[in-house]
Enzyme design. Sequence first.
Site, PDB file in Angstrom:
ATOM      1  CG  HIS A   1      -1.945   0.992   1.309  1.00 10.31           C
ATOM      2  ND1 HIS A   1      -1.655   2.332   1.338  1.00 10.31           N
ATOM      3  CD2 HIS A   1      -3.296   0.889   1.342  1.00 10.31           C
ATOM      4  CE1 HIS A   1      -2.798   3.014   1.388  1.00 10.31           C
ATOM      5  NE2 HIS A   1      -3.802   2.162   1.382  1.00 10.31           N
TER       6      HIS A   1
ATOM      7  NE  ARG B   1      -5.623  -1.129  -0.766  1.00 12.56           N
ATOM      8  CZ  ARG B   1      -6.698  -1.788  -0.351  1.00 12.56           C
ATOM      9  NH1 ARG B   1      -6.744  -3.096  -0.450  1.00 12.56           N
ATOM     10  NH2 ARG B   1      -7.737  -1.134   0.139  1.00 12.56           N
TER      11      ARG B   1
ATOM     12  CE  LYS C   1      -8.605   0.121  -3.205  1.00 13.54           C
ATOM     13  NZ  LYS C   1      -9.958  -0.093  -2.662  1.00 13.54           N
TER      14      LYS C   1
ATOM     15  CG  ASP D   1      -7.197   9.324  -3.154  1.00 13.80           C
ATOM     16  OD1 ASP D   1      -6.943  10.546  -3.078  1.00 13.80           O
ATOM     17  OD2 ASP D   1      -7.807   8.692  -2.276  1.00 13.80           O
TER      18      ASP D   1
ATOM     19  CB  CYS E   1      -4.431  11.368  -0.316  1.00 15.68           C
ATOM     20  SG  CYS E   1      -4.705   9.602  -0.431  1.00 15.68           S
ATOM     21  CE1 TYR E   2      -2.692   6.012  -0.859  1.00 15.30           C
ATOM     22  CE2 TYR E   2      -4.433   6.184  -2.486  1.00 15.30           C
ATOM     23  CZ  TYR E   2      -3.967   5.708  -1.283  1.00 15.30           C
ATOM     24  OH  TYR E   2      -4.767   4.924  -0.501  1.00 15.30           O
TER      25      TYR E   2
ATOM     26  CG  ASP F   1     -10.202  10.588  -4.191  1.00 15.06           C
ATOM     27  OD1 ASP F   1      -9.658  10.361  -5.268  1.00 15.06           O
ATOM     28  OD2 ASP F   1     -10.796   9.712  -3.537  1.00 15.06           O
TER      29      ASP F   1
ATOM     30  CG  ASP G   1     -10.923  15.576   2.364  1.00 18.38           C
ATOM     31  OD1 ASP G   1      -9.701  15.735   2.249  1.00 18.38           O
ATOM     32  OD2 ASP G   1     -11.492  14.528   2.020  1.00 18.38           O
TER      33      ASP G   1
ATOM     34  CG  HIS H   1      -8.195  14.070  -0.496  1.00 18.03           C
ATOM     35  ND1 HIS H   1      -9.115  13.574   0.389  1.00 18.03           N
ATOM     36  CD2 HIS H   1      -7.710  13.006  -1.194  1.00 18.03           C
ATOM     37  CE1 HIS H   1      -9.197  12.251   0.220  1.00 18.03           C
ATOM     38  NE2 HIS H   1      -8.363  11.890  -0.725  1.00 18.03           N
TER      39      HIS H   1
END
Lengths: 318, 502
Positions: free
Chosen positions: B298, B346, B349, B352, B354-355, B409, B416, B419
């Site tokens: 992850h 991952r 998936k 996003d 945040c990554y 995201d 938010d 993010h």
Amino acid sequence: MGKYSQDPQWADITPLPTDEGGPNPLAAIAYSDEYAETMSYLRAVMAADEKSERVLALTEDLIDMNPAHYTVWLYRAECLFAVGGATEQERQKSLRQELEWLNDTALDHQKNYQIWHHRMLVVDKLGSVEGEQEFVEQMFDKDAKNYHVWSYRQWMVRRFDLWEKGELEFTEGLIGRDVRNNSAWNHRWFVVNGREGSEGVKDKGVRTREVEFAMQAIGRAPGNQCGWNYLRGVARKGGMGLGELKVFVGQFAGLEGGEVRSSHALDLMAEILAEEEGGREEAGRALDMLKEKYDPIRRNYWEYRKVMLGLPAAGAAA
Amino acid sequence: MPLTKQEDPEDTLDELLQNKARIEELPSDQDDAFEDVESDDSGIPFPGKPTKRERRAEADLPLWLQQGTINLFHDELETTTTEARQKATNDCLPLLTGRRTENLALNSYGIPHLHREGHAAFLHSQLDTFPAPYVAIDASRPWFFYWTMAGLSTLGEDVSHFRDRLVETVRPLQNATGGFGGGHGQYSHCAGTYATVLALATVGGLDMVDRKAMWHWLGTVKQADGGFCMAIGAEEDIRGAYCAMTIITLLNLPLELPPDASARSAGLTSFTDRLGEWVGRCQTYEGGIGGAPTNEAHGAYAFCALACLSIIDAPHISIPKYLDAPALLSWLAARQTQPEGGFQGRQEKLVDACYSHWVGGCWDLMQAALSPSPSASNCEVKDVWNRAALIRYLLTCCQQPGKKAGMRDKPSTRPDAYHTCYSLAGLSHAQNHYHYDGSAATRSESGRLMAAFNWTAERATEEELREWRVERGDVVECVHPVFVLPMGVVDGVKVQFENGTF
């Protein structure tokens, strides 16, 4: 007046109200009266280290209002084990009740993860895994990639020695349903290799079975990296030469002018070629194909792979 | 308002790091900030044959966004995963290619400017009092302090004026037994303590931390196997290792375990005993890092692992020592999603924002660990990842339109604080360079771990900015690659606690 302050059963407790942190706190929450009151009773009983039936009920109230409250969960576990009954039978009964309550809470709050740590503590104490596999499968019906549920499933397998109790078939079912469910692939790796003292894919029979499994999955969806990663992992850990995979990978990598069906095949082919005597130049050619056509977003990475092979890079990326 | 229910099942680190579930329901009157979201829909994506102008526009796109690349492979077998991915890609493509702009002001390359004032206003709003339904963040308020202070700092805002208010706010969160809980009367927790310490650092408020009690408390969460639990009696995972080592190093706490630490009975004497080995056990067959040994790889945990190792020693020493670096490099490279250009957490998936930090932040650390090092002058490859693609994803897909903007995201979700903070940190990793000084000492005379203090930051050249299609005014501040704080703040904390006595 609130539920607790009006209840004579709680009359002996002096609640500890929230310290807001000055007159002008940052990112404060305008708590509902009910939550503020319940929390003030929790602070008071925690300060007195009271572990009792009424505290259990209090924590249940709080969890209903805010299931993401880790402190309440941790304190509830301490309470549960402290007051869970005088006889073994009573203790078992109270743990079973706890699980029933947890089932509803978990299904209502899919993303919550404190629940899973708590469940682990309860099931560990109970010493029985009955019904757990089924419950976890219910969770996977809703989200088959939930990280915390998978972590719990691994714990279950380890704690209750479930290595040969249908786990392999279970992963096969989930991968059959969605071949791109990487969590299920990871679980399969764990089931095959995670048991203490087991050979895993170092055993020839197991290795052959797992290679076969991965190859079938790749055949169904060559663009799915889960299968490729698994295959590479099995070959590496199992001590196979990557060269043994060359014919299979070649069907998808199109190096000889055939169709390239998967960029992951080209990637693995570059690795296979690099391990061959005099194969570095050809490996470089596979990496160039990735860079220039089949996976240009990773252009710099493919270029760096050539540097790792001692091949000249094409210069700074445009 | 932030933290509304997301429309896709993608999980992000706000469940992992924040200790909370997403808020499940919100009263609709909280939603007024978003009424302008759908006001601009300037084109239907891919209608029939492209016109001449569109063909020119197509040729102007980077290779990974051209139709020829996008149409190369098709999913042979439809599953739940491919359905979700197709939807995300369909939402992003018109924004990535400029066919749709959501009314954001564009730079000279046709890519949206960074809406600084909007994002700053959004972050400020996250410090106001939240209405009662936000009770779900009651155990993770420290994160709001960190996300807002760090995010505003990355935007170039001086946040030191928050010092007194923040110190007052977190005072009830500090426990006499050491560490900070998520709120008043809550158990101390590694995540909440990390977030509080970092937020205090940004405003210059670390004096209020009881360092000696902190040292004792950290001794209670250190485990015999080398890892750390998140709280007493809570789960052991790699966040604990990163959070604890960050706190110890910033505050210059003794590395020696407290006399009453339970790990001592297993023969451990130092916080770093068996730690690198434990982190190494979290690497999976895929090459990535799980939250604990045998768990799935992850992206968020990859950052925790690399940052933790970069604290205990120089990255080029500790990373290859405890991890299979080429396997991790391959796994990290595969996380940049085609065609979106952001990162997924991952395998298989969804992308996003945040990554952009959790995976995007790994590159600074990895590149310092690689041999040959891409940042060395004799290496012909300067980067192993695609900065331009990440920058484009963040600026085109992740900026919420409207006055009170914030970052999100992906287009189907709402902004938010989490993010916004980590999108901006990701933008900083992409727009700036970070170098590790391999000649600097990794231990101070008093024994403090110094490796994490040996980083310098460098701005991009004009040529690079052109290549990434970024204008100078949209470049954000440098963010420390290990501590995710402003560089100057880390310099200050290094000096503030030079003398490690209690």
